[in-house]
Write an enzyme that holds these catalytic residues in place. Sequence first.
Site, mmCIF file in Angstrom:
data_model
loop_
_atom_site.group_PDB
_atom_site.id
_atom_site.type_symbol
_atom_site.label_atom_id
_atom_site.label_comp_id
_atom_site.label_asym_id
_atom_site.label_seq_id
_atom_site.Cartn_x
_atom_site.Cartn_y
_atom_site.Cartn_z
ATOM 1 C CE LYS A 142 14.301 -28.809 18.603
ATOM 2 N NZ LYS A 142 14.925 -29.737 17.660
ATOM 3 N NE ARG B 276 20.589 -26.245 9.013
ATOM 4 C CZ ARG B 276 20.333 -27.508 8.666
ATOM 5 N NH1 ARG B 276 20.246 -27.834 7.396
ATOM 6 N NH2 ARG B 276 20.187 -28.434 9.581
#
Length: 452
Positions: free
Chosen positions: A232, A306
Amino acid sequence: MFAAPTKKAKRLLAVSASLAESLPASLTETGRAVAKANAFAGEAGQILLLPDGSGADALLGIGNAADPFAFGDASKVLPEGEWAVEGDLGDIDPTMAMVAFGAGAYQFTRYKKASRAPARLAAISGGDADEARRVVRSIWLARDLVNTPAGDMDPAALQKAAEALGKEFGAKLRATVGDDLLAENYGMIHAVGRAAQCPPRLIELEWGDAKHPRLAIVGKGITFDSGGLDIKPASGMRLMKKDMGGAANALALARLIMDAKLPVRLHLLIAAAENAISGNAFRPGDILTSRLGLTVEIENTDAEGRLVLGDALAKAAENEPDLILDFATLTGAARVALGPELAPFYTEDDTLAQHLSEGGTQVADPVWRMPLWDGYDKQIDGTISDLKNMGDAGFAGSITAALFLRRFIAGRRWCHFDIFAWNPKDRPGRPAGGEMLGSRAAWAALKTLYGN
């Protein structure tokens, strides 16, 4: 908190906007004059302190919108000490008024002392003080967990929080840690967390009577998310201590269930890991084998939540629960769609969706149903694997993430919350920082589904 009022309690008079012009008859001429001189209009959250001989010690405006968070800032605006509410609350539920007051009294004091003690509220007539206390304590728990920096809230610390909760309510706890995850086929949890100094783990808590309906609650516990090798930018990493907000909400909801003795067999699962970077970090293009046996190709290491949830959901489904709920700070797409204050949820059960929507309205925790659109399901099909961990870049990211999770629930009744778990700015009763979001609506729904 919310004990019966004592003789020392000061009088807090609730006044709606529609009554503010005439003001309640309990006010003296002095009180009326002070209210008029200060342009008190009964606006939601407006507070006016009154001098002796006014017929009350303070006025609290509650507006006309039946919003319990009109009480949200009172604990930090009113002087310290005990206050008792008088007056007509209109359509505001007295239990929710206490919850809003208590939520506003929250202060995160682990690293900085509070500037003052909050005011205390006596139990409001007609309200359920026990329910208000348990909800407020759960809100404070969720906020404390999310607000704690990753240096002090790694997977081991998250496990300690679960252990403390289990000890409080007599629940059994089991943790599968580090390479033991591989031995028990939790390949995705292990891969996401293996690069971190503190090893990943699946934390499980069991509570309740085996004769009751089985309820599984699953939380994403990514204690810090660097993005992994698909790192990020600094701006995207600054708040990633909150990426375990799903776990915090799951723990807070579990606390409500156990404290209220809801007649369910609770199975809480927290998939805890830090998505870090080192020489053994998982890579784009890697193929992982999940507990369910499905293989997953990694399109992006920053779509890690996820993955850990997939393994935890597969485990939850093995015990054939009546219902699975999962909470996760999963996608930026959900924030683009609904912003930080509204929690999106996904389910194929229309009755459950109705209970959640109605519960959210009832407890001022708004939620919004999103579509599990089958037309996008093929986006997560793999070419050299069963699945890939992202759909088409830039489109329907929250939906495709939910569709990915659906592959792991073995057809069980299920609801997925893609929450923010964070208040970007102060609002009445909801200070900036970590938040219990969506899970209070879930609590209202669970009481409808499984209540005594």
